[in-house]
Design an enzyme around this catalytic site. Sequence first.
Site, PDB file in Angstrom:
ATOM      1  N   GLY A   1       0.677  -1.081   0.083  1.00  0.00           N
ATOM      2  CA  GLY A   1      -0.021  -0.277  -0.108  1.00  0.00           C
ATOM      3  C   GLY A   1       0.889   1.584   0.280  1.00  0.00           C
TER       4      GLY A   1
ATOM      5  N   GLU B   1       4.790  -5.740   1.671  1.00  0.00           N
ATOM      6  CA  GLU B   1       4.123  -6.593   0.158  1.00  0.00           C
ATOM      7  C   GLU B   1       4.067  -5.243  -0.601  1.00  0.00           C
ATOM      8  OE1 GLU B   1       1.912 -10.277   1.602  1.00  0.00           O
ATOM      9  OE2 GLU B   1       0.788  -8.572   1.053  1.00  0.00           O
TER      10      GLU B   1
ATOM     11  N   GLY C   1       3.761  -3.317  -3.997  1.00  0.00           N
ATOM     12  CA  GLY C   1       3.518  -3.642  -5.816  1.00  0.00           C
ATOM     13  C   GLY C   1       3.772  -2.084  -6.234  1.00  0.00           C
ATOM     14  N   ARG C   2       3.037  -1.083  -5.624  1.00  0.00           N
ATOM     15  CA  ARG C   2       2.942  -0.003  -6.829  1.00  0.00           C
ATOM     16  C   ARG C   2       4.255   0.525  -6.537  1.00  0.00           C
ATOM     17  NH1 ARG C   2      -1.450   2.578  -7.719  1.00  0.00           N
ATOM     18  NH2 ARG C   2      -3.552   1.160  -6.588  1.00  0.00           N
TER      19      ARG C   2
ATOM     20  N   ARG D   1      -6.730   2.529 -15.079  1.00  0.00           N
ATOM     21  CA  ARG D   1      -7.024   3.712 -13.762  1.00  0.00           C
ATOM     22  C   ARG D   1      -7.809   4.581 -13.660  1.00  0.00           C
ATOM     23  NH1 ARG D   1      -3.149   5.465 -11.099  1.00  0.00           N
ATOM     24  NH2 ARG D   1      -4.508   4.141  -9.134  1.00  0.00           N
TER      25      ARG D   1
ATOM     26  N   TYR E   1     -11.098   4.664 -11.377  1.00  0.00           N
ATOM     27  CA  TYR E   1     -11.263   5.117 -10.113  1.00  0.00           C
ATOM     28  C   TYR E   1     -11.042   6.591 -10.042  1.00  0.00           C
ATOM     29  CZ  TYR E   1      -8.447   0.394  -8.676  1.00  0.00           C
ATOM     30  OH  TYR E   1      -8.155  -0.727  -8.903  1.00  0.00           O
TER      31      TYR E   1
ATOM     32  N   CYS F   1     -15.073   3.047 -27.537  1.00  0.00           N
ATOM     33  CA  CYS F   1     -16.298   4.325 -27.934  1.00  0.00           C
ATOM     34  C   CYS F   1     -17.487   3.427 -26.300  1.00  0.00           C
ATOM     35  CB  CYS F   1     -17.064   2.936 -29.177  1.00  0.00           C
ATOM     36  SG  CYS F   1     -16.665   3.747 -30.841  1.00  0.00           S
ATOM     37  N   GLU F   2     -16.422   4.576 -25.599  1.00  0.00           N
ATOM     38  CA  GLU F   2     -17.716   4.846 -24.607  1.00  0.00           C
ATOM     39  C   GLU F   2     -16.680   6.512 -23.694  1.00  0.00           C
ATOM     40  OE1 GLU F   2     -17.947   3.265 -21.684  1.00  0.00           O
ATOM     41  OE2 GLU F   2     -17.724   0.291 -22.552  1.00  0.00           O
TER      42      GLU F   2
END
Length: 429
Positions: free
Chosen positions: A241, A283, A285-286, A321, A325, A352-353
């Site tokens: 985190g 742990e 990650g980012r 992302r 988010y 197409c959104e």
Amino acid sequence: MVYDFNTKIENDHLIIGDIDANDLAKEYGTPLYVIDEEKIRDNYNKLYTAFSSKYPDLHMCYAAKANTSLAVMKVLESEGSYIDAVSPGEIYTALLAGYSPDRIVFTGNNVTTEELEYANETGVTINLDSISALERLSTIENTKGKEISFRVNPMVEAGHHEHCITGGPKSKFGIKEDEAVEVYQRAIDLGFKPIGMHSHIGSEILESEPFMLAVETMMDIAGKVHQEIGVDFKFLDFGGGFGIPYEPEEEELDLETFTSDIIALYKSKLEEYDMGSPSMYIEPGRFLVGNSEVLLTRVNTIKQSYRKFAGVDCGFNTLLRPTMYGSYHHIVVANRMNDEPVEKIDVAGNVCESGDLFARDRLMPELEEGDLLAILNAGAYAYTMASQYNSRPRPAEVMVNKEEVDVIRRRESFSDLFNGQHVPTRLLK
Ligand SMILES: *Cc1c(COP(=O)(O)O)cnc(C)c1O
């Protein structure tokens, strides 16, 4: 301090490693993910040193889901990293990348009995997420005496978005803190040897408070389990985190203070509960890969509609992302790095959104068709979340090491859209 993303500029161009991003785009096409090997190694060593200088028995488990490219896993393997795997596929990938099973921690969520069987066969450390998983693991052959660990939910929530909060009263993860003693006792009764405890409260944490609170709460839970039923912990795993700045105004995590506070708390809690000195696991990650990669995408359309749009050659199928988010990703113009920002514009993808936007009302230099944009901090939860939505093959990923470049994921072609598909013969008439 305001974060400036440390971009390297030469002749008005963005440089990655020692290579001009514009040359990479010409040679390998766009959209293109470009990851800088040196940055991954630097991030690893920065975080590892900050913790291990204060508590040497530290294991950093790279949270593979952030970026599972084999080359990235290999780079971290060579640095001595462990792996946090959240699925059998990630266990398999880690083994393929050369991690021995004792360097892999499997923390699944809602795992099937077959998945537990696979994890058990590979010999990795297993973090159980529910009583159900414990009961089902006990039905698998040759698990008597097996060392196991549990993920607990320490009732602390943190994260940059509701979807990223993985602790607290609404979270689906882990066992409740008030049932910990009972669950560890049940594990002992079933013939297991519980040796670890795990928690992971959320992602993109840039302040120490929530993390400190989680460490404190988990240490109190572990202390209780140790004192009440005599569990001797070999490791305590505080999850990941650790955040990185995405917006220019954001400040970097103050690693020195952060790690000093955490380790001081860890040591004092170990002493308070007379728990010896178990290994500390984290742990990230980012933090390890987030800022090591950019996504290069070319502007193909400038449109003055009711608002002004710069249309680029990839979309949320390539980098999810911002859409998923509402995340901010800083965007620079790789062919005109010194141009001043002069106007607000929307940077829109090609899916197409209507939610397919990389930036809304972003102050940018005046963009032109043909400009090469670099979307920064695209190393974590980027390629791993890419899809072929809209029947767009996924892009290539290259790894740069100073002047060297290697394609670590080839660009997909139309034929990749049909991998594994089958049309029933009755439809072929
Ligand atoms: C995703 C995850 C991590 C890593 O989170 P980051 O925010 O990338 O550091 C660590 N542990 C577990 C169990 C995870 O699911």
